[in-house]
Design a protein around this motif. Structure first.
Motif, PDB file in Angstrom:
ATOM      1  N   ALA A   1       0.833  -1.207   0.000  1.00  0.00           N
ATOM      2  CA  ALA A   1       0.000   0.000   0.000  1.00  0.00           C
ATOM      3  C   ALA A   1       0.864   1.252   0.000  1.00  0.00           C
ATOM      4  CB  ALA A   1      -0.930  -0.006   1.207  1.00  0.00           C
ATOM      5  N   ARG A   2       1.931   1.259   0.789  1.00  0.00           N
ATOM      6  CA  ARG A   2       2.811   2.413   0.836  1.00  0.00           C
ATOM      7  C   ARG A   2       3.496   2.630  -0.510  1.00  0.00           C
ATOM      8  NH1 ARG A   2       4.567  -0.057   5.699  1.00  0.00           N
ATOM      9  NH2 ARG A   2       6.669  -0.347   4.853  1.00  0.00           N
ATOM     10  N   LEU A   3       3.947   1.543  -1.089  1.00  0.00           N
ATOM     11  CA  LEU A   3       4.611   1.642  -2.383  1.00  0.00           C
ATOM     12  C   LEU A   3       3.637   2.122  -3.458  1.00  0.00           C
ATOM     13  CD1 LEU A   3       7.302   1.105  -3.851  1.00  0.00           C
ATOM     14  CD2 LEU A   3       6.457  -1.186  -4.361  1.00  0.00           C
ATOM     15  N   ALA A   4       2.422   1.579  -3.433  1.00  0.00           N
ATOM     16  CA  ALA A   4       1.405   1.982  -4.405  1.00  0.00           C
ATOM     17  C   ALA A   4       1.120   3.476  -4.307  1.00  0.00           C
ATOM     18  CB  ALA A   4       0.124   1.181  -4.181  1.00  0.00           C
ATOM     19  N   ALA A   5       1.046   3.984  -3.078  1.00  0.00           N
ATOM     20  CA  ALA A   5       0.765   5.407  -2.878  1.00  0.00           C
ATOM     21  C   ALA A   5       1.852   6.273  -3.489  1.00  0.00           C
ATOM     22  CB  ALA A   5       0.611   5.706  -1.396  1.00  0.00           C
ATOM     23  N   ARG A   6       3.103   5.902  -3.263  1.00  0.00           N
ATOM     24  CA  ARG A   6       4.204   6.713  -3.798  1.00  0.00           C
ATOM     25  C   ARG A   6       4.223   6.661  -5.327  1.00  0.00           C
ATOM     26  NH1 ARG A   6       3.953   7.222   0.903  1.00  0.00           N
ATOM     27  NH2 ARG A   6       2.502   8.727   0.028  1.00  0.00           N
ATOM     28  N   ILE A   7       3.982   5.483  -5.901  1.00  0.00           N
ATOM     29  CA  ILE A   7       3.988   5.366  -7.361  1.00  0.00           C
ATOM     30  C   ILE A   7       2.852   6.191  -7.961  1.00  0.00           C
ATOM     31  CG2 ILE A   7       3.674   3.780  -9.299  1.00  0.00           C
ATOM     32  CD1 ILE A   7       5.056   1.635  -7.605  1.00  0.00           C
ATOM     33  N   LEU A   8       1.681   6.154  -7.330  1.00  0.00           N
ATOM     34  CA  LEU A   8       0.541   6.919  -7.834  1.00  0.00           C
ATOM     35  C   LEU A   8       0.806   8.420  -7.755  1.00  0.00           C
ATOM     36  CD1 LEU A   8      -2.395   4.820  -6.378  1.00  0.00           C
ATOM     37  CD2 LEU A   8      -1.926   5.211  -8.820  1.00  0.00           C
ATOM     38  N   GLU A   9       1.472   8.859  -6.693  1.00  0.00           N
ATOM     39  CA  GLU A   9       1.807  10.278  -6.580  1.00  0.00           C
ATOM     40  C   GLU A   9       2.767  10.700  -7.681  1.00  0.00           C
ATOM     41  OE1 GLU A   9       1.279  10.586  -1.729  1.00  0.00           O
ATOM     42  OE2 GLU A   9       3.264  10.433  -2.618  1.00  0.00           O
ATOM     43  N   LEU A  10       3.764   9.864  -7.964  1.00  0.00           N
ATOM     44  CA  LEU A  10       4.691  10.178  -9.045  1.00  0.00           C
ATOM     45  C   LEU A  10       3.971  10.161 -10.389  1.00  0.00           C
ATOM     46  CD1 LEU A  10       7.803   8.160  -7.840  1.00  0.00           C
ATOM     47  CD2 LEU A  10       7.641  10.646  -8.052  1.00  0.00           C
ATOM     48  N   ALA A  11       3.023   9.227 -10.546  1.00  0.00           N
ATOM     49  CA  ALA A  11       2.264   9.161 -11.794  1.00  0.00           C
ATOM     50  C   ALA A  11       1.450  10.432 -11.998  1.00  0.00           C
ATOM     51  CB  ALA A  11       1.346   7.941 -11.773  1.00  0.00           C
ATOM     52  N   GLU A  12       0.871  10.937 -10.919  1.00  0.00           N
ATOM     53  CA  GLU A  12       0.091  12.168 -11.019  1.00  0.00           C
ATOM     54  C   GLU A  12       0.973  13.353 -11.362  1.00  0.00           C
ATOM     55  OE1 GLU A  12      -2.967  14.916  -8.325  1.00  0.00           O
ATOM     56  OE2 GLU A  12      -2.139  13.059  -7.517  1.00  0.00           O
ATOM     57  N   ALA A  13       2.191  13.370 -10.810  1.00  0.00           N
ATOM     58  CA  ALA A  13       3.083  14.518 -11.007  1.00  0.00           C
ATOM     59  C   ALA A  13       3.797  14.483 -12.353  1.00  0.00           C
ATOM     60  CB  ALA A  13       4.108  14.572  -9.875  1.00  0.00           C
ATOM     61  N   ILE A  14       4.277  13.306 -12.765  1.00  0.00           N
ATOM     62  CA  ILE A  14       5.129  13.256 -13.963  1.00  0.00           C
ATOM     63  C   ILE A  14       4.750  12.140 -14.932  1.00  0.00           C
ATOM     64  CG2 ILE A  14       7.108  14.305 -12.793  1.00  0.00           C
ATOM     65  CD1 ILE A  14       8.275  11.519 -12.416  1.00  0.00           C
ATOM     66  N   GLY A  15       3.620  11.462 -14.677  1.00  0.00           N
ATOM     67  CA  GLY A  15       3.225  10.344 -15.531  1.00  0.00           C
ATOM     68  C   GLY A  15       2.688  10.793 -16.884  1.00  0.00           C
ATOM     69  N   ARG A  16       2.727   9.867 -17.853  1.00  0.00           N
ATOM     70  CA  ARG A  16       2.214  10.127 -19.197  1.00  0.00           C
ATOM     71  C   ARG A  16       1.165   9.078 -19.543  1.00  0.00           C
ATOM     72  NH1 ARG A  16       7.525   9.530 -19.648  1.00  0.00           N
ATOM     73  NH2 ARG A  16       7.267   7.696 -20.976  1.00  0.00           N
ATOM     74  N   PRO A  17      -0.108   9.480 -19.754  1.00  0.00           N
ATOM     75  CA  PRO A  17      -1.146   8.518 -20.145  1.00  0.00           C
ATOM     76  C   PRO A  17      -0.780   7.864 -21.468  1.00  0.00           C
ATOM     77  CG  PRO A  17      -2.119  10.603 -19.447  1.00  0.00           C
ATOM     78  CD  PRO A  17      -0.638  10.847 -19.600  1.00  0.00           C
ATOM     79  N   CYS A  18      -1.046   6.569 -21.556  1.00  0.00           N
ATOM     80  CA  CYS A  18      -0.720   5.835 -22.788  1.00  0.00           C
ATOM     81  C   CYS A  18      -1.713   4.691 -22.962  1.00  0.00           C
ATOM     82  CB  CYS A  18       0.716   5.318 -22.726  1.00  0.00           C
ATOM     83  SG  CYS A  18       1.278   4.475 -24.224  1.00  0.00           S
ATOM     84  N   GLY A  19      -2.819   4.969 -23.629  1.00  0.00           N
ATOM     85  CA  GLY A  19      -3.805   3.940 -23.926  1.00  0.00           C
ATOM     86  C   GLY A  19      -4.365   3.227 -22.713  1.00  0.00           C
ATOM     87  N   GLY A  20      -4.721   3.945 -21.694  1.00  0.00           N
ATOM     88  CA  GLY A  20      -5.279   3.340 -20.496  1.00  0.00           C
ATOM     89  C   GLY A  20      -4.247   3.037 -19.430  1.00  0.00           C
TER      90      GLY A  20
END
Length: 230
Positions: A145-164
């Motif tokens: 859960a902790r790891l998922a939270a950090r990855i999701l935060e990075l995705a929101e900040a610097i992630g790039r959507p790519c076909g879902g």
């Protein structure tokens, strides 16, 4: 002159932007280079323009915990600029980075006479919210859960959507990602492996592809719910 597209600079007037950056100094840091250490009292605040700066706290035994991550557009050292005390954490480059060193006096002047106060408040508020959420998540002792939270935060900040899916290029080593989640590298690797086997994400080196953002968010949410129930 820095482009006003940098979030913090975009939130303030052209006059304040010119006032803050006129005598600012660009500083380049290699991975692991120290921007400042806890206790530093130099009258400077830093605007991250490239890379990532990790904020690190240490206990009396010297054990460290990664308390935050500053990405391009974030301010580093704002707490000391506001309260006049020394820096509460170490600030270390988690990747090759550049920062703009701004005189604290100029920032405070812009906060009093211009619109910079709101931009600074937003920056500090974002870091406080991250700190509160991180503290609650760590109390759950739920590593995925902790790891998922950090990855999701990075995705929101610097992630790039790519076909879902969402593509994320980590701005730091996976060891630092583990530190952000309050985990050792071995535990983080096991959690990443489990998420890969479940089809939630895939990864190679510093590149993460979140295949099922909804499932990753469920992992985070269920861990947070368990923390609140304790």
């Amino acid at each position: 002159m820095l482009a006003p597209q940098i979030p913090f600079l975009a939130c303030i007037s052209p006059a304040d932007r010119a006032r803050l950056t006129e005598y600012a100094v660009n500083r380049w840091l290699g991975r692991g280079d120290i921007l400042y250490l806890a206790g530093d009292s130099r009258p400077l605040i830093y605007l991250v323009t490239r890379g990532a700066i990790k904020l690190v706290g240490r206990d009396r035994r010297g054990n460290e915990a990664v308390l935050g991550l500053a990405l391009p557009g974030d301010l580093v050292g704002a707490e000391a600029a506001i309260d006049g005390l020394s820096q509460p954490t170490d600030a270390i480059a988690a990747a090759p980075s550049s920062v703009l060193a701004i005189e604290t006096a100029r920032l405070l002047d812009a906060m009093e006479t211009g619109g910079a106060a709101v931009a600074v408040a937003r920056s500090v508020s974002t870091r406080l919210r991250w700190s509160y959420a991180s503290t609650l998540e760590r109390s759950a002792r739920d590593a995925p859960a902790r790891l998922a939270a950090r990855i999701l935060e990075l995705a929101e900040a610097i992630g790039r959507p790519c076909g879902g899916a969402i593509e994320v290029d980590l701005p730091m080593a996976r060891t630092d990602l583990a530190g952000l989640a309050g985990m050792c590298r071995e535990s983080a690797s096991k959690a990443m492996g489990a998420l890969r086997r479940e089809g939630v994400l895939d990864f190679r080196g510093r590149h993460i592809r979140i295949l099922r953002p909804d499932l990753l968010d469920r992992v985070r949410s269920e861990g947070l719910s368990r923390a609140r129930e304790k």
